[in-house]
Design a protein around this motif. Structure first.
Motif, PDB file in Angstrom:
ATOM      1  N   SER A   1     -23.884  19.124  36.630  1.00 20.09           N
ATOM      2  CA  SER A   1     -22.464  19.329  36.344  1.00 20.09           C
ATOM      3  C   SER A   1     -21.578  18.883  37.503  1.00 20.09           C
ATOM      4  O   SER A   1     -20.529  18.259  37.290  1.00 20.09           O
ATOM      5  CB  SER A   1     -22.207  20.810  36.036  1.00 20.09           C
ATOM      6  OG  SER A   1     -22.951  21.226  34.917  1.00 20.09           O
ATOM      7  N   GLU A   2     -21.994  19.198  38.726  1.00 16.47           N
ATOM      8  CA  GLU A   2     -21.168  18.820  39.878  1.00 16.47           C
ATOM      9  C   GLU A   2     -21.061  17.311  40.002  1.00 16.47           C
ATOM     10  O   GLU A   2     -19.982  16.776  40.297  1.00 16.47           O
ATOM     11  CB  GLU A   2     -21.744  19.411  41.167  1.00 16.47           C
ATOM     12  CG  GLU A   2     -20.897  19.084  42.388  1.00 16.47           C
ATOM     13  CD  GLU A   2     -21.420  19.676  43.681  1.00 16.47           C
ATOM     14  OE1 GLU A   2     -21.015  19.193  44.760  1.00 16.47           O
ATOM     15  OE2 GLU A   2     -22.239  20.625  43.616  1.00 16.47           O
ATOM     16  N   SER A   3     -22.152  16.592  39.769  1.00 14.49           N
ATOM     17  CA  SER A   3     -22.093  15.129  39.877  1.00 14.49           C
ATOM     18  C   SER A   3     -21.191  14.544  38.795  1.00 14.49           C
ATOM     19  O   SER A   3     -20.502  13.546  39.026  1.00 14.49           O
ATOM     20  CB  SER A   3     -23.503  14.534  39.791  1.00 14.49           C
ATOM     21  OG  SER A   3     -24.078  14.755  38.521  1.00 14.49           O
ATOM     22  N   ALA A   4     -21.187  15.171  37.603  1.00 18.21           N
ATOM     23  CA  ALA A   4     -20.285  14.710  36.537  1.00 18.21           C
ATOM     24  C   ALA A   4     -18.830  14.937  36.937  1.00 18.21           C
ATOM     25  O   ALA A   4     -17.958  14.082  36.694  1.00 18.21           O
ATOM     26  CB  ALA A   4     -20.596  15.449  35.237  1.00 18.21           C
ATOM     27  N   ILE A   5     -18.559  16.071  37.565  1.00 18.57           N
ATOM     28  CA  ILE A   5     -17.197  16.365  38.016  1.00 18.57           C
ATOM     29  C   ILE A   5     -16.779  15.384  39.113  1.00 18.57           C
ATOM     30  O   ILE A   5     -15.635  14.908  39.146  1.00 18.57           O
ATOM     31  CB  ILE A   5     -17.103  17.825  38.503  1.00 18.57           C
ATOM     32  CG1 ILE A   5     -17.266  18.777  37.307  1.00 18.57           C
ATOM     33  CG2 ILE A   5     -15.778  18.079  39.214  1.00 18.57           C
ATOM     34  CD1 ILE A   5     -17.407  20.230  37.703  1.00 18.57           C
ATOM     35  N   ARG A   6     -17.715  15.041  39.997  1.00 20.05           N
ATOM     36  CA  ARG A   6     -17.414  14.051  41.041  1.00 20.05           C
ATOM     37  C   ARG A   6     -17.123  12.685  40.415  1.00 20.05           C
ATOM     38  O   ARG A   6     -16.293  11.923  40.935  1.00 20.05           O
ATOM     39  CB  ARG A   6     -18.576  13.953  42.032  1.00 20.05           C
ATOM     40  CG  ARG A   6     -18.705  15.165  42.963  1.00 20.05           C
ATOM     41  CD  ARG A   6     -19.875  15.012  43.922  1.00 20.05           C
ATOM     42  NE  ARG A   6     -20.006  16.156  44.805  1.00 20.05           N
ATOM     43  CZ  ARG A   6     -19.357  16.326  45.949  1.00 20.05           C
ATOM     44  NH1 ARG A   6     -18.511  15.376  46.366  1.00 20.05           N
ATOM     45  NH2 ARG A   6     -19.530  17.396  46.681  1.00 20.05           N
ATOM     46  N   TRP A   7     -17.789  12.374  39.312  1.00 18.00           N
ATOM     47  CA  TRP A   7     -17.530  11.112  38.609  1.00 18.00           C
ATOM     48  C   TRP A   7     -16.096  11.091  38.098  1.00 18.00           C
ATOM     49  O   TRP A   7     -15.410  10.076  38.184  1.00 18.00           O
ATOM     50  CB  TRP A   7     -18.538  10.965  37.471  1.00 18.00           C
ATOM     51  CG  TRP A   7     -18.401   9.697  36.695  1.00 18.00           C
ATOM     52  CD1 TRP A   7     -18.947   8.479  36.999  1.00 18.00           C
ATOM     53  CD2 TRP A   7     -17.653   9.509  35.487  1.00 18.00           C
ATOM     54  NE1 TRP A   7     -18.595   7.541  36.059  1.00 18.00           N
ATOM     55  CE2 TRP A   7     -17.798   8.143  35.105  1.00 18.00           C
ATOM     56  CE3 TRP A   7     -16.886  10.349  34.678  1.00 18.00           C
ATOM     57  CZ2 TRP A   7     -17.206   7.618  33.960  1.00 18.00           C
ATOM     58  CZ3 TRP A   7     -16.297   9.828  33.540  1.00 18.00           C
ATOM     59  CH2 TRP A   7     -16.450   8.483  33.185  1.00 18.00           C
ATOM     60  N   VAL A   8     -15.643  12.206  37.555  1.00 12.49           N
ATOM     61  CA  VAL A   8     -14.255  12.305  37.087  1.00 12.49           C
ATOM     62  C   VAL A   8     -13.297  12.142  38.260  1.00 12.49           C
ATOM     63  O   VAL A   8     -12.267  11.462  38.156  1.00 12.49           O
ATOM     64  CB  VAL A   8     -14.017  13.662  36.379  1.00 12.49           C
ATOM     65  CG1 VAL A   8     -12.538  13.819  36.012  1.00 12.49           C
ATOM     66  CG2 VAL A   8     -14.871  13.765  35.131  1.00 12.49           C
ATOM     67  N   LEU A   9     -13.629  12.756  39.375  1.00 12.18           N
ATOM     68  CA  LEU A   9     -12.765  12.714  40.558  1.00 12.18           C
ATOM     69  C   LEU A   9     -12.541  11.285  41.032  1.00 12.18           C
ATOM     70  O   LEU A   9     -11.453  10.958  41.534  1.00 12.18           O
ATOM     71  CB  LEU A   9     -13.393  13.548  41.678  1.00 12.18           C
ATOM     72  CG  LEU A   9     -12.582  13.707  42.962  1.00 12.18           C
ATOM     73  CD1 LEU A   9     -11.324  14.528  42.690  1.00 12.18           C
ATOM     74  CD2 LEU A   9     -13.428  14.382  44.044  1.00 12.18           C
TER      75      LEU A   9
ATOM     76  N   TYR B   1     -20.529  30.016  36.548  1.00 15.95           N
ATOM     77  CA  TYR B   1     -19.373  29.177  36.270  1.00 15.95           C
ATOM     78  C   TYR B   1     -18.224  29.452  37.239  1.00 15.95           C
ATOM     79  O   TYR B   1     -17.382  28.566  37.470  1.00 15.95           O
ATOM     80  CB  TYR B   1     -18.929  29.338  34.819  1.00 15.95           C
ATOM     81  CG  TYR B   1     -19.818  28.549  33.884  1.00 15.95           C
ATOM     82  CD1 TYR B   1     -19.699  27.170  33.787  1.00 15.95           C
ATOM     83  CD2 TYR B   1     -20.812  29.181  33.147  1.00 15.95           C
ATOM     84  CE1 TYR B   1     -20.533  26.436  32.965  1.00 15.95           C
ATOM     85  CE2 TYR B   1     -21.659  28.456  32.319  1.00 15.95           C
ATOM     86  CZ  TYR B   1     -21.517  27.086  32.228  1.00 15.95           C
ATOM     87  OH  TYR B   1     -22.346  26.351  31.424  1.00 15.95           O
ATOM     88  N   THR B   2     -18.188  30.642  37.823  1.00 12.87           N
ATOM     89  CA  THR B   2     -17.223  30.886  38.898  1.00 12.87           C
ATOM     90  C   THR B   2     -17.529  29.975  40.077  1.00 12.87           C
ATOM     91  O   THR B   2     -16.627  29.355  40.659  1.00 12.87           O
ATOM     92  CB  THR B   2     -17.261  32.354  39.344  1.00 12.87           C
ATOM     93  OG1 THR B   2     -16.859  33.198  38.258  1.00 12.87           O
ATOM     94  CG2 THR B   2     -16.332  32.585  40.525  1.00 12.87           C
ATOM     95  N   GLY B   3     -18.816  29.887  40.416  1.00 10.70           N
ATOM     96  CA  GLY B   3     -19.219  28.993  41.504  1.00 10.70           C
ATOM     97  C   GLY B   3     -18.893  27.546  41.217  1.00 10.70           C
ATOM     98  O   GLY B   3     -18.391  26.817  42.089  1.00 10.70           O
ATOM     99  N   LEU B   4     -19.143  27.112  39.970  1.00  9.82           N
ATOM    100  CA  LEU B   4     -18.843  25.724  39.609  1.00  9.82           C
ATOM    101  C   LEU B   4     -17.338  25.475  39.612  1.00  9.82           C
ATOM    102  O   LEU B   4     -16.873  24.403  40.026  1.00  9.82           O
ATOM    103  CB  LEU B   4     -19.435  25.402  38.240  1.00  9.82           C
ATOM    104  CG  LEU B   4     -19.323  23.949  37.776  1.00  9.82           C
ATOM    105  CD1 LEU B   4     -19.971  22.993  38.771  1.00  9.82           C
ATOM    106  CD2 LEU B   4     -19.946  23.777  36.392  1.00  9.82           C
ATOM    107  N   ALA B   5     -16.561  26.476  39.180  1.00 11.18           N
ATOM    108  CA  ALA B   5     -15.105  26.348  39.193  1.00 11.18           C
ATOM    109  C   ALA B   5     -14.593  26.227  40.629  1.00 11.18           C
ATOM    110  O   ALA B   5     -13.691  25.419  40.916  1.00 11.18           O
ATOM    111  CB  ALA B   5     -14.458  27.554  38.512  1.00 11.18           C
ATOM    112  N   ILE B   6     -15.165  27.008  41.544  1.00  9.83           N
ATOM    113  CA  ILE B   6     -14.763  26.929  42.954  1.00  9.83           C
ATOM    114  C   ILE B   6     -15.097  25.550  43.523  1.00  9.83           C
ATOM    115  O   ILE B   6     -14.300  24.946  44.250  1.00  9.83           O
ATOM    116  CB  ILE B   6     -15.450  28.040  43.768  1.00  9.83           C
ATOM    117  CG1 ILE B   6     -14.887  29.408  43.359  1.00  9.83           C
ATOM    118  CG2 ILE B   6     -15.271  27.812  45.262  1.00  9.83           C
ATOM    119  CD1 ILE B   6     -15.641  30.580  43.962  1.00  9.83           C
TER     120      ILE B   6
END
Length: 280
Positions: free
Chosen positions: A45-53, A107-112
């Protein structure tokens, strides 16, 4: 005076389901592209969010994802503490509510993490799962705790697979029978893929306990890599990646059609206070 009510909680929950859905659509889509050799990356999930970034308006979009994921975490917490879904206090209901509480923490951790990325406060990042596994292994009975975590994750994977097999994924959707015909297979495919990933990730924790090495722990990216390493691995990866895309798509369906019996804020406060008193 403006007063928050159950409609506010419902909106937060729906926004949360939508944000989670988008993240898993990205995770599955990128992994599927990687499987068929069309670019992409089989990451978490984090790598996908970095892709969006890295894309246009990346910080704004990631910020919205962060808010949505936090909303999902809040809903999971409320869902668990207030028993908003009427799971009850039988063993099965308590297990589901405990899983929702754990989901709230994850999901709190992922949101942070997403919020930090949006604000430019996060660097390359490390492997948090390996870090706290190493910490646990250094404690008395830590080896057994890591093994129990692995068994719990495997149990979650089995629960996902059972849910997919039984086909009750649409039970809490406000859809008629005709619309459920197309939503149901999407949900089943998604839950099955998540179940397979959980089984593999749980196995990593068992291996970490067995070898007493936190480096054995892997997340979703590790599960994808393990599938890719098998004979005809690109096919296995493509199927499970497509399943994660389906899980994300089903999350978007939930954002629109899930039945959410949200309590009022005052009721939530009372339930949280009662839960706190029960453990102190």
């Amino acid at each position: 005076m403006f007063k928050l009510g159950h409609n506010t909680i419902e909106r937060v929950a729906r926004f949360g389901y939508g944000a989670r859905g988008i993240v898993y659509c990205l995770v599955g889509g990128l992994a599927l592209l990687a499987a068929i050799g069309q670019g992409g990356r089989a990451g978490d999930s984090e790598s996908a969010i970095r892709w969006v970034l890295a894309g246009p308006f990346g910080a704004v979009l990631v910020g919205l994802i962060a808010v949505g994921l936090l909303g999902f975490a809040v809903w999971r917490f409320i869902e668990s503490v207030t028993d908003a879904d009427r799971r009850g206090t039988a063993l099965k209901g308590l297990v589901v509510r405990a899983a929702h509480l754990l989901s709230a923490a994850i999901y709190t951790g992922l949101a942070i993490t997403a919020g930090s990325l949006a604000l430019g406060l996060s660097g390359a990042g490390g492997d948090a799962a390996q870090d706290w596994t190493a910490w646990l292994l250094g404690k008395p009975f830590g080896l057994w705790l890591v093994a129990l975590i692995g068994l719990a994750v495997i149990g979650g994977g089995i629960a996902f697979l059972i849910k997919a097999f039984k086909g009750d994924v649409t039970d809490r959707l406000k859809l008629d029978a005709d619309h459920c015909r197309w939503a149901k297979p999407i949900g089943q495919f998604g839950y099955a893929a998540r179940g397979i990933a959980f089984l593999i990730i749980g196995g990593f924790f068992i291996a970490a306990a067995w070898y007493q090495a936190s480096s054995e722990v892997r997340g979703l990216a590790g599960a994808f890599a393990a599938l890719r390493a098998q004979p005809y691995g690109w096919i296995l990866l493509a199927v499970v990646a497509a399943g994660h895309f389906a899980f994300g798509a089903f999350g978007l369906i939930q954002a629109r059609f899930r039945h959410i019996d949200a309590p009022d804020i005052d009721q939530t406060d009372d339930a949280v206070a009662a839960a706190f008193r029960s453990v102190t």
